[in-house]
Design an enzyme around this catalytic site. Structure first.
Site, PDB file in Angstrom:
ATOM      1  N   ARG A  83       0.845  -1.199   0.000  1.00  0.00           N
ATOM      2  CA  ARG A  83       0.000   0.000   0.000  1.00  0.00           C
ATOM      3  C   ARG A  83       0.877   1.246   0.000  1.00  0.00           C
ATOM      4  NH1 ARG A  83      -5.303   1.547   3.538  1.00  0.00           N
ATOM      5  NH2 ARG A  83      -5.492   3.691   2.772  1.00  0.00           N
ATOM      6  N   ARG A  92      -5.947   1.668  -3.480  1.00  0.00           N
ATOM      7  CA  ARG A  92      -4.984   0.982  -2.632  1.00  0.00           C
ATOM      8  C   ARG A  92      -4.981  -0.515  -2.918  1.00  0.00           C
ATOM      9  NH1 ARG A  92      -8.909   2.498   1.529  1.00  0.00           N
ATOM     10  NH2 ARG A  92      -8.478   4.617   0.905  1.00  0.00           N
ATOM     11  N   ASP A  95      -6.540  -2.409   2.229  1.00  0.00           N
ATOM     12  CA  ASP A  95      -6.965  -1.541   3.324  1.00  0.00           C
ATOM     13  C   ASP A  95      -7.539  -2.456   4.396  1.00  0.00           C
ATOM     14  OD1 ASP A  95      -7.835   0.856   4.678  1.00  0.00           O
ATOM     15  OD2 ASP A  95      -9.836   0.600   3.800  1.00  0.00           O
ATOM     16  N   ASP A  97      -9.418  -2.104   8.023  1.00  0.00           N
ATOM     17  CA  ASP A  97     -10.034  -1.184   8.984  1.00  0.00           C
ATOM     18  C   ASP A  97     -10.582  -1.948  10.174  1.00  0.00           C
ATOM     19  OD1 ASP A  97      -9.544   0.990   7.341  1.00  0.00           O
ATOM     20  OD2 ASP A  97     -11.495   0.856   6.351  1.00  0.00           O
TER      21      ASP A  97
HETATM   22  C1  X6L Z   1     -20.333  11.209   0.700  1.00  0.00           C
HETATM   23  C2  X6L Z   1     -19.115  11.565   1.246  1.00  0.00           C
HETATM   24  C3  X6L Z   1     -20.595   9.883   0.494  1.00  0.00           C
HETATM   25  C4  X6L Z   1     -18.179  10.580   1.555  1.00  0.00           C
HETATM   26  C5  X6L Z   1     -19.671   8.909   0.813  1.00  0.00           C
HETATM   27  C6  X6L Z   1     -17.795   6.894   1.783  1.00  0.00           C
HETATM   28  C7  X6L Z   1     -16.151   8.570   1.843  1.00  0.00           C
HETATM   29  C8  X6L Z   1     -16.833   5.950   2.034  1.00  0.00           C
HETATM   30  C9  X6L Z   1     -15.185   7.625   2.091  1.00  0.00           C
HETATM   31  C10 X6L Z   1     -18.463   9.268   1.352  1.00  0.00           C
HETATM   32  C11 X6L Z   1     -17.464   8.240   1.657  1.00  0.00           C
HETATM   33  C12 X6L Z   1     -15.517   6.318   2.184  1.00  0.00           C
HETATM   34  C13 X6L Z   1     -13.587   2.037  -0.097  1.00  0.00           C
HETATM   35  C14 X6L Z   1     -14.357   2.865  -0.923  1.00  0.00           C
HETATM   36  C15 X6L Z   1     -12.984   4.052   0.214  1.00  0.00           C
HETATM   37  C16 X6L Z   1     -13.840   0.645  -0.121  1.00  0.00           C
HETATM   38  C17 X6L Z   1     -15.539   1.080  -1.744  1.00  0.00           C
HETATM   39  C18 X6L Z   1     -14.491   5.273   2.432  1.00  0.00           C
HETATM   40  C19 X6L Z   1     -13.039   5.620   2.464  1.00  0.00           C
HETATM   41  N1  X6L Z   1     -12.744   2.790   0.616  1.00  0.00           N
HETATM   42  N2  X6L Z   1     -15.326   2.400  -1.741  1.00  0.00           N
HETATM   43  N3  X6L Z   1     -13.961   4.133  -0.706  1.00  0.00           N
HETATM   44  N4  X6L Z   1     -14.824   0.216  -0.952  1.00  0.00           N
HETATM   45  N5  X6L Z   1     -16.502   0.592  -2.524  1.00  0.00           N
HETATM   46  O1  X6L Z   1     -13.211  -0.160   0.578  1.00  0.00           O
HETATM   47  O2  X6L Z   1     -14.797   4.116   2.628  1.00  0.00           O
HETATM   48  S1  X6L Z   1     -12.246   5.463   0.868  1.00  0.00           S
HETATM   49 MG    MG Z   2     -11.413   1.833   4.560  1.00  0.00          MG
HETATM   50 MG    MG Z   3      -8.229   2.301   6.307  1.00  0.00          MG
END
Ligand code: X6L
Ligand code: MG
Ligand code: MG
Length: 180
Positions: A83, A92, A95, A97
């Site tokens: 990563r 990435r 990840d 969490d």
């Molecule tokens: C509005 C604003 C709507 C922010 C959603 C949701 C931001 C999830 C970050 C959000 C918002 C995240 C993954 C990802 C990321 C993952 C999928 C996060 C952090 N990690 N999308 N996006 N899977 N499908 O593991 O989860 S970055």
């Molecule tokens: Mg995450």
């Molecule tokens: Mg994380």
């Protein structure tokens, strides 16, 4: 020992192999026993949209490690699996969490448990439900109901069923690969 749930995600290189490698490395940690895993799901990116689709899953462990030590070990695995630091919410190879740590609540600089945005993400809620969590902390709704609601706006596809994941991780789950 507390039941602990880890959310795993990958959207670069060999995504499924990255998830399976992470489970293998988790199982090698002293003080961690891998108990169960969800199916693997393919999901559209959330947060930062212009990146490849993710594979996501949740793993259940038992651990004698306190939360911050477990976080250290998880971040070590992220480094081992290549990563690279990039933009916030960017792509990435892996990840990991910390989602839930028994019934514990924790708030610190590096870590908040339960994960603060746990209940907004289909790619976390649906695998947790698959692992038998019928309710989630601080929520007036059944996990299944919440999962159904989130699925209306967040695309999530079954990629590899749980039974197959367990066979692919045979060294970790050490059972027969013919049953469930
Ligand atoms: C509005 C604003 C709507 C922010 C959603 C949701 C931001 C999830 C970050 C959000 C918002 C995240 C993954 C990802 C990321 C993952 C999928 C996060 C952090 N990690 N999308 N996006 N899977 N499908 O593991 O989860 S970055
Ligand atoms: Mg995450
Ligand atoms: Mg994380």
């Amino acid at each position: 020992m507390p039941r602990v749930y880890l959310g795993l995600g990958s959207n670069l290189e060999d995504r499924r192999n990255n998830l399976l490698s992470a489970i293998g490395l988790l199982a090698q940690i002293e003080g961690v026993v891998v108990k169960d895993c969800s199916s693997i799901y393919e999901t559209d990116p959330l947060g930062y949209l212009d990146q490849p689709a993710f594979l996501n899953m949740v793993v259940e462990i038992e651990t004698s490690l306190p939360p911050l030590d477990l976080l250290d070990r998880c971040q070590e695995i992220e480094r081992k699996l290549g990563r690279k630091p990039t933009v916030r919410w960017g792509p990435r190879t892996i990840d990991l969490d910390l989602l839930l740590y028994g019934e514990e609540k924790y708030e610190g600089e590096r870590l908040t448990i339960p994960h603060p945005r746990l209940t907004e993400r289909a790619f976390v809620v649906i695998p947790l439900q698959e692992l038998g969590l019928d309710s989630l902390p601080g929520l007036g709704m059944a996990t299944r109901e919440l999962g159904e609601k989130l699925q209306r706006s967040q695309r999530i596809y079954l990629h590899t069923p749980k039974s197959e994941v367990k066979c692919l991780c045979w060294a970790v789950f050490s059972g027969s690969c013919t049953g469930k």
